[in-house]
Design a protein around this motif. Structure first.
Motif, PDB file in Angstrom:
ATOM      1  N   PRO A 260       0.813  -1.233   0.000  1.00 51.49           N
ATOM      2  CA  PRO A 260       0.000   0.000   0.000  1.00 51.49           C
ATOM      3  C   PRO A 260       0.843   1.278   0.000  1.00 51.49           C
ATOM      4  CG  PRO A 260      -0.931  -1.603   1.493  1.00 51.49           C
ATOM      5  CD  PRO A 260       0.380  -2.167   1.035  1.00 51.49           C
ATOM      6  N   GLU A 261       1.972   1.235   0.686  1.00 55.42           N
ATOM      7  CA  GLU A 261       2.810   2.437   0.754  1.00 55.42           C
ATOM      8  C   GLU A 261       3.509   2.749  -0.570  1.00 55.42           C
ATOM      9  OE1 GLU A 261       3.006  -0.268   2.687  1.00 55.42           O
ATOM     10  OE2 GLU A 261       5.103  -0.829   3.120  1.00 55.42           O
ATOM     11  N   GLU A 262       3.338   1.875  -1.544  1.00 56.00           N
ATOM     12  CA  GLU A 262       3.897   2.138  -2.872  1.00 56.00           C
ATOM     13  C   GLU A 262       2.891   2.803  -3.798  1.00 56.00           C
ATOM     14  OE1 GLU A 262       5.478  -1.915  -3.335  1.00 56.00           O
ATOM     15  OE2 GLU A 262       7.474  -0.986  -3.243  1.00 56.00           O
ATOM     16  N   THR A 263       1.779   3.164  -3.276  1.00 65.94           N
ATOM     17  CA  THR A 263       0.815   3.958  -4.026  1.00 65.94           C
ATOM     18  C   THR A 263       1.448   5.299  -4.367  1.00 65.94           C
ATOM     19  OG1 THR A 263      -1.108   2.923  -3.025  1.00 65.94           O
ATOM     20  CG2 THR A 263      -1.394   5.148  -3.892  1.00 65.94           C
ATOM     21  N   ALA A 264       1.467   5.613  -5.656  1.00 63.69           N
ATOM     22  CA  ALA A 264       2.136   6.828  -6.112  1.00 63.69           C
ATOM     23  C   ALA A 264       1.872   7.018  -7.598  1.00 63.69           C
ATOM     24  CB  ALA A 264       3.647   6.732  -5.870  1.00 63.69           C
ATOM     25  N   VAL A 265       2.272   8.166  -8.088  1.00 62.88           N
ATOM     26  CA  VAL A 265       2.353   8.370  -9.532  1.00 62.88           C
ATOM     27  C   VAL A 265       3.752   7.941  -9.952  1.00 62.88           C
ATOM     28  CG1 VAL A 265       2.236   9.986 -11.446  1.00 62.88           C
ATOM     29  CG2 VAL A 265       0.709  10.269  -9.472  1.00 62.88           C
ATOM     30  N   TYR A 266       3.807   7.059 -10.931  1.00 62.19           N
ATOM     31  CA  TYR A 266       5.069   6.558 -11.435  1.00 62.19           C
ATOM     32  C   TYR A 266       5.408   7.270 -12.745  1.00 62.19           C
ATOM     33  CZ  TYR A 266       5.228   2.949  -7.878  1.00 62.19           C
ATOM     34  OH  TYR A 266       5.309   2.279  -6.670  1.00 62.19           O
ATOM     35  N   PHE A 267       6.620   7.811 -12.808  1.00 60.06           N
ATOM     36  CA  PHE A 267       7.075   8.568 -13.964  1.00 60.06           C
ATOM     37  C   PHE A 267       8.224   7.863 -14.659  1.00 60.06           C
ATOM     38  CE2 PHE A 267       4.804  12.531 -13.182  1.00 60.06           C
ATOM     39  CZ  PHE A 267       4.574  12.505 -11.810  1.00 60.06           C
TER      40      PHE A 267
ATOM     41  N   GLY B  24       3.292  10.532 -16.297  1.00 59.18           N
ATOM     42  CA  GLY B  24       3.017   9.815 -15.063  1.00 59.18           C
ATOM     43  C   GLY B  24       1.826   8.894 -15.196  1.00 59.18           C
ATOM     44  N   THR B  25       1.889   7.786 -14.480  1.00 58.86           N
ATOM     45  CA  THR B  25       0.779   6.844 -14.442  1.00 58.86           C
ATOM     46  C   THR B  25       0.536   6.458 -12.980  1.00 58.86           C
ATOM     47  OG1 THR B  25      -0.066   4.756 -15.357  1.00 58.86           O
ATOM     48  CG2 THR B  25       2.277   4.809 -14.825  1.00 58.86           C
ATOM     49  N   GLN B  26      -0.728   6.485 -12.603  1.00 59.10           N
ATOM     50  CA  GLN B  26      -1.088   6.248 -11.207  1.00 59.10           C
ATOM     51  C   GLN B  26      -1.078   4.755 -10.893  1.00 59.10           C
ATOM     52  OE1 GLN B  26      -1.995   8.572  -8.640  1.00 59.10           O
ATOM     53  NE2 GLN B  26      -1.899   6.746  -7.334  1.00 59.10           N
ATOM     54  N   VAL B  27      -0.426   4.413  -9.793  1.00 61.24           N
ATOM     55  CA  VAL B  27      -0.477   3.067  -9.247  1.00 61.24           C
ATOM     56  C   VAL B  27      -1.065   3.176  -7.842  1.00 61.24           C
ATOM     57  CG1 VAL B  27       0.871   1.095  -8.439  1.00 61.24           C
ATOM     58  CG2 VAL B  27       1.466   2.224 -10.600  1.00 61.24           C
ATOM     59  N   THR B  28      -2.172   2.491  -7.635  1.00 60.23           N
ATOM     60  CA  THR B  28      -2.840   2.506  -6.331  1.00 60.23           C
ATOM     61  C   THR B  28      -2.889   1.084  -5.797  1.00 60.23           C
ATOM     62  OG1 THR B  28      -4.184   4.396  -6.969  1.00 60.23           O
ATOM     63  CG2 THR B  28      -4.929   3.104  -5.071  1.00 60.23           C
ATOM     64  N   VAL B  29      -2.364   0.905  -4.590  1.00 60.42           N
ATOM     65  CA  VAL B  29      -2.337  -0.408  -3.946  1.00 60.42           C
ATOM     66  C   VAL B  29      -3.167  -0.308  -2.682  1.00 60.42           C
ATOM     67  CG1 VAL B  29      -0.894  -2.274  -3.081  1.00 60.42           C
ATOM     68  CG2 VAL B  29       0.008  -0.698  -4.812  1.00 60.42           C
ATOM     69  N   SER B  30      -4.274  -1.022  -2.673  1.00 59.61           N
ATOM     70  CA  SER B  30      -5.183  -0.901  -1.535  1.00 59.61           C
ATOM     71  C   SER B  30      -6.037  -2.148  -1.410  1.00 59.61           C
ATOM     72  CB  SER B  30      -6.077   0.324  -1.701  1.00 59.61           C
ATOM     73  OG  SER B  30      -7.019   0.404  -0.655  1.00 59.61           O
ATOM     74  N   SER B  31      -6.371  -2.477  -0.186  1.00 61.47           N
ATOM     75  CA  SER B  31      -7.272  -3.603   0.042  1.00 61.47           C
ATOM     76  C   SER B  31      -8.711  -3.137   0.129  1.00 61.47           C
ATOM     77  CB  SER B  31      -6.868  -4.345   1.320  1.00 61.47           C
ATOM     78  OG  SER B  31      -6.853  -3.453   2.418  1.00 61.47           O
TER      79      SER B  31
END
Length: 128
Positions: free
Chosen positions: A88-95, A121-128
């Motif tokens: 989850p803490e890797e949720t971010a915009v990846y460039f 940038g591309t959004q990556v969202t990690v969530s339960s």
């Protein structure tokens, strides 16, 4: 004018995987390295992985070693980032970033100042 086009972000559950892709195009340029950075809200942009074009030498930030893999296709000016066991803490915009100016050494390949072109940038969202 060089353009970087990214794809592959999305919403995933913790422990899932994603593959990001980035292709550089436009004009005549020499690729010395490409990299993936990420930026979470309120945090600085950090390099998570980078690859030197000439010899495939790779850099990974400590937290991604063993889980992320960067790879490239020189002929297609394309770089991929495979993200495994996402947290989850890797949720971010990846460039995606491109360096057309100089051959980086290990200490500079992860530096923002090395890169002269950036993707949107591309959004990556990690969530339960």
């Amino acid at each position: 004018q060089v353009q970087l086009v990214e794809s592959g972000g999305g919403f995933v559950r913790p422990g899932d995987s994603l593959r990001l892709a980035c292709t550089a195009s436009g004009g005549t340029f020499t690729t010395y390295s490409m990299a993936w950075f990420r930026q979470a809200p309120g945090k600085e942009r950090e390099c998570v992985a980078a690859i030197r074009w000439s010899d495939n030498n790779k850099f990974y930030t400590e937290s991604t070693k063993g889980r992320f893999t960067i790879s490239r296709d020189r002929a297609k000016n394309t770089v991929w980032l495979d993200l495994n066991s996402l947290k989850p803490e890797e949720t971010a915009v990846y460039f995606c970033a491109l360096n057309t100016r100089w051959r980086p050494i290990q200490s500079t390949i992860k530096s923002r100042q090395t890169y002269d072109s950036w993707g949107q940038g591309t959004q990556v969202t990690v969530s339960s």
